[in-house]
Design an enzyme around this catalytic site. Structure first.
Site, PDB file in Angstrom:
ATOM      1  N   SER A   1       1.160  -1.503  -1.244  1.00 57.75           N
ATOM      2  CA  SER A   1       1.518  -0.277  -0.521  1.00 57.75           C
ATOM      3  C   SER A   1       0.968   0.962  -1.221  1.00 57.75           C
ATOM      4  CB  SER A   1       3.037  -0.159  -0.366  1.00 57.75           C
ATOM      5  OG  SER A   1       3.506  -1.119   0.549  1.00 57.75           O
TER       6      SER A   1
ATOM      7  N   GLY B   1       1.594  -4.202  -5.544  1.00 55.12           N
ATOM      8  CA  GLY B   1       1.037  -2.858  -5.540  1.00 55.12           C
ATOM      9  C   GLY B   1       0.279  -2.511  -4.284  1.00 55.12           C
TER      10      GLY B   1
ATOM     11  N   ALA C   1       4.380 -10.191  -3.048  1.00 57.44           N
ATOM     12  CA  ALA C   1       5.470  -9.236  -3.230  1.00 57.44           C
ATOM     13  C   ALA C   1       5.268  -8.467  -4.528  1.00 57.44           C
ATOM     14  CB  ALA C   1       6.809  -9.982  -3.265  1.00 57.44           C
ATOM     15  N   ARG C   2       5.468  -7.168  -4.451  1.00 50.41           N
ATOM     16  CA  ARG C   2       5.360  -6.274  -5.612  1.00 50.41           C
ATOM     17  C   ARG C   2       3.993  -6.320  -6.283  1.00 50.41           C
ATOM     18  NH1 ARG C   2       8.949  -2.951  -4.196  1.00 50.41           N
ATOM     19  NH2 ARG C   2      11.083  -3.293  -4.801  1.00 50.41           N
TER      20      ARG C   2
ATOM     21  N   THR D   1       7.356  -0.146   9.690  1.00 49.68           N
ATOM     22  CA  THR D   1       7.946  -1.195  10.528  1.00 49.68           C
ATOM     23  C   THR D   1       9.277  -1.704   9.995  1.00 49.68           C
ATOM     24  OG1 THR D   1       6.727  -2.926   9.362  1.00 49.68           O
ATOM     25  CG2 THR D   1       5.678  -1.966  11.319  1.00 49.68           C
TER      26      THR D   1
ATOM     27  N   HIS E   1       9.984   4.222  -0.895  1.00 45.60           N
ATOM     28  CA  HIS E   1       8.690   4.453  -0.242  1.00 45.60           C
ATOM     29  C   HIS E   1       8.578   5.898   0.237  1.00 45.60           C
ATOM     30  CE1 HIS E   1       6.360   0.620   0.572  1.00 45.60           C
ATOM     31  NE2 HIS E   1       7.388   0.191  -0.136  1.00 45.60           N
TER      32      HIS E   1
ATOM     33  N   ASP F   1       2.524  -0.054   7.644  1.00 47.63           N
ATOM     34  CA  ASP F   1       3.174  -0.788   6.550  1.00 47.63           C
ATOM     35  C   ASP F   1       4.498  -1.319   7.052  1.00 47.63           C
ATOM     36  OD1 ASP F   1       3.890  -1.798   4.085  1.00 47.63           O
ATOM     37  OD2 ASP F   1       3.771   0.110   3.025  1.00 47.63           O
TER      38      ASP F   1
END
Length: 168
Positions: free
Chosen positions: A16, A14, A11-12, A35, A50, A83
């Site tokens: 994406s 980077g 998680a978090r 999604t 996002h 994603d």
């Protein structure tokens, strides 16, 4: 056959942002297959962040379940970014769908793509064993699905503190 790139991380981590950069490096116009579903205000804020980060070079398809259908429909329109795989898995599980059949269908669809596909997923196996059955089932399913897609992928990257580390 189009190139498949899998980007995983916590998680978090980077992942994406790394995936967006890689996808746009494969073509000037890209398709974003989202999604996530906004079931609460916090998730709405995440989705909005996002979207705000992406520019006009992205065409977004929001699809929580039929990822394979969107991949088939958008093949030939440039590189695609999916994603994320783990949100898709949770959507399938909560909808009572056969995630294993869907995962096999995804792998088969990736083999048939002409345009590149970049896929974001969460690495879920690095923590403690979850205390409840549903969480353990999800962790196990995500681990298997990640393995299936990684085996098919041409490249696999691990995101750590915003930095990409090539695994395959």
């Amino acid at each position: 056959m189009g190139k498949t790139i899998l980007i995983t991380g916590g998680a978090r981590s980077g992942k994406s942002g790394i995936a967006e950069t890689k996808t746009l490096g494969l073509g000037s116009r890209a398709v974003y297959i989202a999604t996530a579903e906004a079931h609460d205000s916090e998730m709405s804020d995440r989705i909005a962040a996002h979207q705000a980060r992406r520019g006009a070079e992205w065409v977004t398809h929001a699809e929580p379940l039929d990822v394979v259908g969107v991949l088939k429909a958008t093949d030939g329109q440039g590189p695609r970014l999916l994603d994320c795989l783990t949100l898709w898995l949770s959507n399938l599980m909560f909808a009572g769908r056969d995630w294993q059949a869907a995962g096999r269908d995804l792998v088969a669809a990736l083999q048939a793509q002409r345009d590149p596909v970049v896929i974001v997923t969460n690495e879920v196996g690095g923590g403690i064993v979850p205390e409840n059955k549903l969480a353990r089932e999800f962790r196990d399913a995500a681990g298997l699905l990640n393995q299936w897609v990684a085996a098919e992928a041409d490249e696999v990257w691990l995101a750590v503190a915003g930095l990409p580390l090539k695994v395959k």
